[in-house]
Design an enzyme around this catalytic site. Sequence first.
Site, PDB file in Angstrom:
ATOM      1  N   ASP A  54      -6.424   5.257 -13.849  1.00 46.89           N
ATOM      2  CA  ASP A  54      -6.359   5.683 -12.456  1.00 46.89           C
ATOM      3  C   ASP A  54      -5.153   5.010 -11.808  1.00 46.89           C
ATOM      4  O   ASP A  54      -4.928   3.808 -11.993  1.00 46.89           O
ATOM      5  CB  ASP A  54      -7.634   5.305 -11.702  1.00 46.89           C
ATOM      6  N   THR A  55      -4.392   5.795 -11.081  1.00 45.97           N
ATOM      7  CA  THR A  55      -3.195   5.284 -10.407  1.00 45.97           C
ATOM      8  C   THR A  55      -3.405   5.334  -8.905  1.00 45.97           C
ATOM      9  O   THR A  55      -3.806   6.368  -8.367  1.00 45.97           O
ATOM     10  CB  THR A  55      -1.954   6.124 -10.794  1.00 45.97           C
TER      11      THR A  55
END
Length: 194
Positions: free
Chosen positions: A78-79
Site C-alpha cells: 500500500d502506498t
Amino acid sequence: MLQNHLKKYQIILASKSPRRSQLLKELGIDFSIENKNIAEIYPPGLDNHEVALYLSQLKADPFKQEIQNTNKLVITSDTIVCLGQEILGKPTDRDLAIAMLQKLSDQVHEVITGVTLTSAHKTKSFTVATKVYFKALQQDEIVSYIDQYKPFDKAGGYGIQEWIGMIGIEKIEGSYFNVMGLPVQRLYTELYHF
C-alpha cells in the site's frame, strides 16, 4: 539470480495497480495477480509509516488461510502520500484531485509504501519512504493534468511517471519506483533473502 532463488515459490501479486504489475514484470519475476477486496481502514493514532505497514498487512490477511500447505508467496503493498501528518488518499472526483495537487504545489511531501511478503511459513513486512519536491504549480497545469490523465486511482492524485511529474517535480530523495507504487530495489533484496 533472483529467478532461480524464487523457483520454489508460486508468486502472487495482490494488487490491481497496473504500475505495480509492470514493475514486478520488469524485475523478471513470474507471477499471477489475485485480488481480495478489503476496506482500507486503519486505526487512529498510527504514524505514517505504521499506516502503510498496517494496510499492506491488512491486505495479506485474507490470503493467510488459503496459502497454508502451499508454495505460494503473496506480495501485498500500500502506498500513501503524506503532507506533514496529513495522509492524502486516492481522490474520489475531479475537484478533490485538483485540491490535492494544489496542496502539494510548492511543497515537500513523503511517499511511503508498505510491503508485506507472506508464505505458509513466514511473513516479512517493511516500509520505504521517498521525499518529493514539487515546484509551484500553475492552476491551468493542475486542471489540464487532472482532465487529461484522470489520476483517480493514484494516492495524492498524481503519477510521477506522467506529465505532471515531468514538469512539476524538481527532485526526489529516495526511490523513484517507490513513488510509482513499488520500491523494487528493496523488494528485490527482501525477496532474495526471504
